[in-house]
Design a protein around this motif. Sequence first.
Motif, PDB file in Angstrom:
ATOM      1  N   TYR A  91      -0.071 -22.480 -51.874  1.00 50.82           N
ATOM      2  CA  TYR A  91       0.139 -21.821 -52.936  1.00 50.82           C
ATOM      3  C   TYR A  91       1.239 -21.673 -53.729  1.00 50.82           C
ATOM      4  N   PRO A  92       2.276 -21.179 -52.627  1.00 52.87           N
ATOM      5  CA  PRO A  92       3.575 -20.272 -52.551  1.00 52.87           C
ATOM      6  C   PRO A  92       4.474 -21.829 -53.149  1.00 52.87           C
TER       7      PRO A  92
ATOM      8  N   GLN B 126       4.484 -22.732 -57.476  1.00 54.37           N
ATOM      9  CA  GLN B 126       4.854 -21.686 -57.951  1.00 54.37           C
ATOM     10  C   GLN B 126       6.293 -21.871 -58.997  1.00 54.37           C
ATOM     11  N   LYS B 127       6.869 -22.593 -58.256  1.00 55.03           N
ATOM     12  CA  LYS B 127       8.100 -22.951 -59.346  1.00 55.03           C
ATOM     13  C   LYS B 127       7.663 -24.828 -60.019  1.00 55.03           C
TER      14      LYS B 127
ATOM     15  N   LYS C 203      10.066 -11.248 -58.177  1.00 58.92           N
ATOM     16  CA  LYS C 203       9.603 -12.154 -57.277  1.00 58.92           C
ATOM     17  C   LYS C 203       8.073 -12.348 -56.548  1.00 58.92           C
ATOM     18  N   THR C 204       8.322 -11.363 -55.844  1.00 61.14           N
ATOM     19  CA  THR C 204       7.159 -10.878 -54.866  1.00 61.14           C
ATOM     20  C   THR C 204       6.231 -10.719 -55.799  1.00 61.14           C
TER      21      THR C 204
ATOM     22  N   GLN D 208       5.392 -11.224 -57.990  1.00 59.52           N
ATOM     23  CA  GLN D 208       4.336 -11.957 -58.683  1.00 59.52           C
ATOM     24  C   GLN D 208       3.740 -13.304 -58.144  1.00 59.52           C
ATOM     25  N   THR D 209       4.719 -13.446 -57.099  1.00 62.50           N
ATOM     26  CA  THR D 209       3.816 -14.739 -55.498  1.00 62.50           C
ATOM     27  C   THR D 209       3.032 -13.875 -55.311  1.00 62.50           C
TER      28      THR D 209
ATOM     29  N   TYR E  11      -0.391 -13.843 -57.944  1.00 65.56           N
ATOM     30  CA  TYR E  11      -1.054 -15.580 -57.991  1.00 65.56           C
ATOM     31  C   TYR E  11      -2.261 -15.666 -57.450  1.00 65.56           C
TER      32      TYR E  11
END
Lengths: 303, 323
Positions: free
Chosen positions: A285-286, A289-290, B128-129, B131-132, B135
């Motif tokens: 999943y990472p 993200q973009k 960013k961390t 957010q990741t 999710y």
Amino acid sequence: MKVFHLHRRTTGDVVFDIINTIIMIFLIIVTLYPFWNTLVYSLNSPVDSLRGGLYLWPRQFTFSNYSLILSEENVYWASVVSILRALTGSVANVLCTVIIGYALSQKSFVLNKFYSYLFVFSMYFSGGLIPGYFLMRDLHLINNFLVYILPATVSAWNIMVVRSYISELPKGLIESAKIDGASEFRIIFSIIFPLSMPVVACILLFVAVGQWNSWFDTMLYCGNNQSLSTLAYELQKVLQTSQSLSTQSSQAQALIPAAMRNIVTPQSVRATMTIITIVPIMCVYPFLQKYFVNGLTLGGVKE
Amino acid sequence: MIKAEVSPKLENGSVALMPKKKSFFASLVRQKDLVLITLPFAALLILFNYVPLWGWIMAFQNYKPGLGIFNSKWVGFKNFYDLFHDSYFFLGIRNTLGISLLKLVTGYLGSITLALLINEIKNLAFKKTVQTISYLPHFVSWVVVSGLVYTCLSTDGGVVNEILMKLHIISEPFNFMGTPKLFWGVMAGSDLWKEIGWNSIIYLAAMSGINPDIYEAADIDGAGRFRKIFSITLPGILPTIKILLILSVGNLLTVGFEQTYLLSNNMVIDYSQTLELYVYNYGMGMGRYSFATAAGIFNSVVALILVTTFNKLSKTISGESAF
């Protein structure tokens, strides 16, 4: 967002930042702790886990839970089915999505309006559980691997996302290919696919994750066929038995054959199966993200 | 927006196209490649999304799987009559609306607040961390999440009970999953935990569309953090908030079958049996296929009415709609 601070940072600003950081760290802990705790249980000796009080670190570290469960034939085959499902299902879905998405992006296509109605309406309406079940039965899809793939091939939502993406590609590319005598087939596979790679990759992974996670269709259509069981459904079965057993570990313990009692407990099976099921997702999943911010805004509100 | 492109005459397409029949078939033949490669997928869609509507006939029969639709006995509206005289059906409606509304309120407030807070983080790597990580639960299935919920809320060393006891809020472990009145809260809470990060994405995207000059101007005027949040950021994402709210009101009847099925248990059935679960329990559980189909039809029709009504409403209010 870059904001230029012309005035000095006030104490209020600093306090705000500190409180905000604390809230965010709290959020991270609340999100990750349940997963971490499950990991700890899966790496701890099952008998020792029964004493409870395991929070942040295994007391008696062991890989025995994993080696035991992964050598279990049911789990092994269920993972094979899950992987096959994820691969076939996502490829079929992407093929359908790009082809229909391309057709709907062509304003001059004769069936454009008919298809638009047909696909959009399907997003908001369904025949329901029972008629769906009898349809699968009449099509002989019960206890058939294809029941995982065929109904999930068409996804109107994905089609709409890809349609708007393709509509924004330069028109001249398709026009000139047509003038050069390229067939529609050629245009889709040599022009549209390579150019839509970002959105295609995103949908591929999304569908694969969805297929990997789904268990309800397995239970409904292939529930009594062990050879078609998936990892998600195996996990569901493990969870359900250990929940219905009441929370008393000793009672749950009684159901395990005496010979195995020292090496496995429902609690550790549950934890280990959970980790095995989510590791592939955590790896994938990472990378998504973009793309998904674009995908979401494209398909939804902004359009 | 497909609606704008589609002419209303299409539904009686053959009539509308009469004068140009030749050209319709001519272009059908000319575009036969595209027609041929799209046809299998259109057929799949019709088969799995439209053919089941044929099964709605069952609701007006006393359907027996052995007899099939052609030989089962017709009973008229008897199943619907029974449905509206079943007190569990009304409990189902109550539970569906109760859980949906609770989820709607917590979900909205939660994800908007989170988006506002994430937007205020200045350190990009930390942003960013956060957010990741936020999710992650969205991508994990309800099977896993229900397992985590049961573990965390367990009376036998569950982390929530341990913390509440350490803080002396309760003196002995509380059985969250076995308390009927708490079930709606468990549903809303677990949904919030799973989806808060994911749902905040759309608001963050809307926030990044706000012109940075406005913030600069506010800085020059000496506006503080809260002032900027309430006078610039929130009004900036208001259109997004409005349309998402309207659309999800249209989806009020869809609680999420998997979540309800996995989290409910016999102790809390009066508060956990939503319409979706009701259809499943009566149909697949008790084999009352016709009766369950009638309940399913009720659910589908009301849901469709809600979706179209609120979509129209959104169009008139904000000029935006989903279809």
